[in-house]
Design a protein around this motif. Structure first.
Motif, PDB file in Angstrom:
ATOM      1  N   GLY A 115      39.144  23.589  35.430  1.00 31.26           N
ATOM      2  CA  GLY A 115      38.062  24.274  34.742  1.00 31.26           C
ATOM      3  C   GLY A 115      36.821  23.463  34.473  1.00 31.26           C
ATOM      4  N   THR A 116      36.612  22.373  35.220  1.00 25.37           N
ATOM      5  CA  THR A 116      35.332  21.677  35.097  1.00 25.37           C
ATOM      6  C   THR A 116      34.253  22.527  35.754  1.00 25.37           C
ATOM      7  N   GLU A 117      33.023  22.285  35.368  1.00 21.58           N
ATOM      8  CA  GLU A 117      31.919  23.076  35.908  1.00 21.58           C
ATOM      9  C   GLU A 117      31.858  22.989  37.434  1.00 21.58           C
ATOM     10  N   SER A 118      32.052  21.805  37.965  1.00 30.18           N
ATOM     11  CA  SER A 118      31.981  21.639  39.419  1.00 30.18           C
ATOM     12  C   SER A 118      33.146  22.348  40.110  1.00 30.18           C
ATOM     13  N   GLU A 119      34.338  22.310  39.496  1.00 28.95           N
ATOM     14  CA  GLU A 119      35.492  22.984  40.086  1.00 28.95           C
ATOM     15  C   GLU A 119      35.299  24.497  40.098  1.00 28.95           C
ATOM     16  N   ILE A 120      34.790  25.036  38.993  1.00 24.63           N
ATOM     17  CA  ILE A 120      34.571  26.483  38.924  1.00 24.63           C
ATOM     18  C   ILE A 120      33.566  26.913  39.978  1.00 24.63           C
ATOM     19  N   ARG A 121      32.481  26.163  40.083  1.00 24.60           N
ATOM     20  CA  ARG A 121      31.457  26.494  41.077  1.00 24.60           C
ATOM     21  C   ARG A 121      32.028  26.406  42.492  1.00 24.60           C
ATOM     22  N   SER A 122      32.784  25.360  42.766  1.00 26.40           N
ATOM     23  CA  SER A 122      33.371  25.187  44.088  1.00 26.40           C
ATOM     24  C   SER A 122      34.364  26.309  44.396  1.00 26.40           C
ATOM     25  N   SER A 123      35.170  26.698  43.413  1.00 28.06           N
ATOM     26  CA  SER A 123      36.138  27.767  43.610  1.00 28.06           C
ATOM     27  C   SER A 123      35.448  29.088  43.930  1.00 28.06           C
ATOM     28  N   LEU A 124      34.362  29.382  43.235  1.00 22.82           N
ATOM     29  CA  LEU A 124      33.621  30.616  43.498  1.00 22.82           C
ATOM     30  C   LEU A 124      33.008  30.601  44.889  1.00 22.82           C
ATOM     31  N   GLN A 125      32.457  29.463  45.273  1.00 23.05           N
ATOM     32  CA  GLN A 125      31.889  29.352  46.615  1.00 23.05           C
ATOM     33  C   GLN A 125      32.975  29.535  47.671  1.00 23.05           C
ATOM     34  N   GLN A 126      34.147  28.966  47.416  1.00 22.66           N
ATOM     35  CA  GLN A 126      35.254  29.121  48.348  1.00 22.66           C
ATOM     36  C   GLN A 126      35.682  30.580  48.442  1.00 22.66           C
ATOM     37  N   SER A 127      35.655  31.287  47.311  1.00 29.14           N
ATOM     38  CA  SER A 127      36.053  32.692  47.330  1.00 29.14           C
ATOM     39  C   SER A 127      35.097  33.536  48.162  1.00 29.14           C
ATOM     40  N   LEU A 128      33.811  33.182  48.151  1.00 23.43           N
ATOM     41  CA  LEU A 128      32.836  33.890  48.982  1.00 23.43           C
ATOM     42  C   LEU A 128      33.102  33.621  50.460  1.00 23.43           C
ATOM     43  N   SER A 129      33.444  32.377  50.767  1.00 22.86           N
ATOM     44  CA  SER A 129      33.797  32.031  52.141  1.00 22.86           C
ATOM     45  C   SER A 129      35.069  32.754  52.565  1.00 22.86           C
ATOM     46  N   ASP A 130      36.052  32.837  51.658  1.00 19.07           N
ATOM     47  CA  ASP A 130      37.311  33.515  51.962  1.00 19.07           C
ATOM     48  C   ASP A 130      37.088  34.998  52.216  1.00 19.07           C
ATOM     49  N   ARG A 131      36.121  35.586  51.495  1.00 16.38           N
ATOM     50  CA  ARG A 131      35.830  37.001  51.737  1.00 16.38           C
ATOM     51  C   ARG A 131      35.280  37.203  53.149  1.00 16.38           C
ATOM     52  N   GLU A 132      34.412  36.318  53.578  1.00 15.79           N
ATOM     53  CA  GLU A 132      33.873  36.417  54.933  1.00 15.79           C
ATOM     54  C   GLU A 132      34.973  36.276  55.976  1.00 15.79           C
ATOM     55  N   LYS A 133      36.007  35.507  55.632  1.00 16.46           N
ATOM     56  CA  LYS A 133      37.149  35.327  56.540  1.00 16.46           C
ATOM     57  C   LYS A 133      38.184  36.440  56.390  1.00 16.46           C
ATOM     58  N   LYS A 134      37.934  37.358  55.453  1.00 15.49           N
ATOM     59  CA  LYS A 134      38.810  38.508  55.202  1.00 15.49           C
ATOM     60  C   LYS A 134      40.174  38.098  54.659  1.00 15.49           C
ATOM     61  N   VAL A 135      40.196  37.070  53.824  1.00 20.14           N
ATOM     62  CA  VAL A 135      41.462  36.644  53.228  1.00 20.14           C
ATOM     63  C   VAL A 135      41.474  36.771  51.701  1.00 20.14           C
ATOM     64  N   ALA A 136      40.345  37.097  51.100  1.00 16.74           N
ATOM     65  CA  ALA A 136      40.276  37.309  49.647  1.00 16.74           C
ATOM     66  C   ALA A 136      39.044  38.148  49.329  1.00 16.74           C
ATOM     67  N   TYR A 137      39.071  38.781  48.143  1.00 18.05           N
ATOM     68  CA  TYR A 137      37.929  39.597  47.712  1.00 18.05           C
ATOM     69  C   TYR A 137      37.705  39.354  46.228  1.00 18.05           C
ATOM     70  N   PRO A 138      36.722  38.515  45.863  1.00 17.13           N
ATOM     71  CA  PRO A 138      36.480  38.195  44.449  1.00 17.13           C
ATOM     72  C   PRO A 138      35.569  39.221  43.768  1.00 17.13           C
ATOM     73  N   PHE A 139      35.924  39.562  42.534  1.00 22.94           N
ATOM     74  CA  PHE A 139      35.126  40.476  41.717  1.00 22.94           C
ATOM     75  C   PHE A 139      34.578  39.753  40.490  1.00 22.94           C
ATOM     76  N   ILE A 140      33.417  40.174  40.055  1.00 19.85           N
ATOM     77  CA  ILE A 140      32.892  39.818  38.741  1.00 19.85           C
ATOM     78  C   ILE A 140      33.215  40.982  37.809  1.00 19.85           C
ATOM     79  N   ILE A 141      33.665  40.675  36.585  1.00 22.37           N
ATOM     80  CA  ILE A 141      34.020  41.711  35.610  1.00 22.37           C
ATOM     81  C   ILE A 141      32.917  41.785  34.558  1.00 22.37           C
ATOM     82  N   ILE A 142      32.381  42.983  34.347  1.00 20.85           N
ATOM     83  CA  ILE A 142      31.263  43.193  33.433  1.00 20.85           C
ATOM     84  C   ILE A 142      31.668  44.163  32.325  1.00 20.85           C
TER      85      ILE A 142
END
Length: 203
Positions: A46-73
């Motif tokens: 949960g460090t700031e850099s880890e969270i940012r990196s994880s989110l960026q990875q999730s966007l890459s994973d979506r492009e690869k069709k292996v994950a779909y990240p949502f933001i909850i509002i």
């Protein structure tokens, strides 16, 4: 395979709105997610850099069709309150998992997770026509395991020493909801979300 992951999916309930995470959302999510309580049993510390990196990875994973990240509002305040993902989708087997779910602490135990899961599960069973939706939690994460059990998922067992995380080796508890179970589970989950929304308010 999993071409639906490239679509723009918006899921809207009474109190929550789920939108696909975009590059523009990353910093907003990072800034609300720095409370260490969120990350105790998550895959990262949960460090700031880890969270940012994880989110960026999730966007890459979506492009690869292996994950779909949502933001909850939170619809009442238009506030970012958490995130969740579809992952490990197998179109040939009609299965998918829901994971990486977290909320900021003021929203814990107040019905938002239940409505979020209701929206995701409706999409899985009604739109994707899945026959099984899986959930995984650290064996020691009693809060998450209780939340998963409360939405109606069935416990399948413990996988021992299955992953190594920031806090060392972990056993993981496996849960699922099947297509046959969903109608009854859905009714109970709808009732639970309504009851929690009536009983508890965000301060």
């Amino acid at each position: 395979m999993n071409d639906w992951m490239l679509e723009s999916i918006m899921l809207e309930g009474q109190r929550v709105l789920l939108m696909p995470v975009t590059e523009e959302d990353v910093e907003d999510i990072v800034q609300v997610s720095l409370d260490p309580r969120i990350w105790t049993f998550m895959p990262i510390s949960g460090t700031e850099s880890e969270i940012r990196s994880s989110l960026q990875q999730s966007l890459s994973d979506r492009e690869k069709k292996v994950a779909y990240p949502f933001i909850i509002i939170d619809k009442l305040t238009n506030r970012v309150i958490g995130s969740t993902r579809f992952l490990n989708a197998h179109s040939e087997h009609h299965t998918v998992e829901i994971g990486w779910t977290w909320f900021i602490p003021p929203y814990w135990g107040k019905g938002y997770n239940e409505e979020c899961k209701l929206l995701l599960l409706n999409y899985c069973f009604d739109e994707l026509k899945t026959i099984r939706v899986g959930f995984t939690a650290a064996e020691k994460n009693t809060w998450s395991r209780t939340a998963i059990e409360n939405i109606g998922a069935k416990f399948e067992g413990i996988l021992r020493n299955i992953v190594i995380r920031h806090d060392g080796r972990r056993n993981c508890a496996i849960y699922s909801i099947t297509e046959e179970e969903w109608p009854e589970t859905k009714t109970g989950l709808e009732k639970l979300a309504k009851e929690k929304f009536k009983m508890k308010q965000i301060i």
